[in-house]
Design an enzyme around this catalytic site. Sequence first.
Site, PDB file in Angstrom:
ATOM      1  N   LYS A  96      55.832  75.233  48.687  1.00 37.89           N
ATOM      2  CA  LYS A  96      56.565  74.739  47.518  1.00 37.89           C
ATOM      3  C   LYS A  96      57.213  75.870  46.720  1.00 37.89           C
ATOM      4  CE  LYS A  96      54.747  70.138  47.133  1.00 37.89           C
ATOM      5  NZ  LYS A  96      54.106  69.088  46.317  1.00 37.89           N
ATOM      6  N   ARG A 127      47.399  68.854  52.189  1.00 38.93           N
ATOM      7  CA  ARG A 127      48.596  68.376  52.889  1.00 38.93           C
ATOM      8  C   ARG A 127      49.481  69.583  53.178  1.00 38.93           C
ATOM      9  NH1 ARG A 127      53.822  66.805  51.488  1.00 38.93           N
ATOM     10  NH2 ARG A 127      54.674  65.018  52.671  1.00 38.93           N
TER      11      ARG A 127
END
Length: 285
Positions: free
Chosen positions: A228, A262
């Site tokens: 991210k 995840r």
Amino acid sequence: MSKSGTHNRHWVYELNGGIRLELGKRTLIMGILNATPDSFSDGGKYTGVDAAVAHALAMVEDGADILDIGGESTRPGFEPVPLDEELRRIIPVIEAVRKEIPHIPLSIDTYKAAAARQALEAGAHIINDIWALKGDPEMAAVAAEFGCPVILNHNRHARDYNDFVPDVLADLLGSVEIAKTAGVSESQVWLDPGIGFAKTYENNLELLARLSELSELGYPVLLGTSRKKFIRDTLCLPVEELAFGTAATVALGIAQGSHIVRVHDVREMKQTALMTDAILQYKNI
């Protein structure tokens, strides 16, 4: 195995297809399978069914316990995808992956109730909703009808926080109430802090540093930090070079009680989780 001292609960799920899923015994790895042309790190790589199945098989070989299939990018500034196009992308992939790997639980990454319904009918087992049941008023009813686990991902339309971490927790507990009111069993609710969703760089770091406060609510916690932007911004590296930075966030999240991570880089994060779990089993002896 003790996690971080925040809680030592275990959950066992009997999913359709005779799949048994246990949370709390060890950290589970959720592999990301994006059937999208525009996801921020792997858009367009797995849009064909054959490519998607091959990638799913590779992730399971590398240690994935769950596969998360999505047909709409949720990167910053993403363009919404019409329902029919989302279904065109995800349903053939779900059916094909379920046929090839029938023992692996599949989650459907969508905030649309109609997409979730058709995905579950096609063989998915879990709903992963980036709007935590607040994006589509019918989503909670679908989760209740199918009796499936539902992942509530924290999100907001604006970063209008008064007291950031308490506000995040309050938002998620509000979604828990939506689920329960619709008839979703409390044991089927999983929480995701929503790293990268309606949060500044500093917000993301603070939330990771205080993740144990989410774990202390007593629900299974899923953490999604893989590749991210806040990691890219910290390390000043391109997206394909973020495995080490992601691993740091994964280890920290597990140490604060996360049950599932995840990730894109399944092999590397599986090793990270195994090592972190091995250390934590001695924490409270």
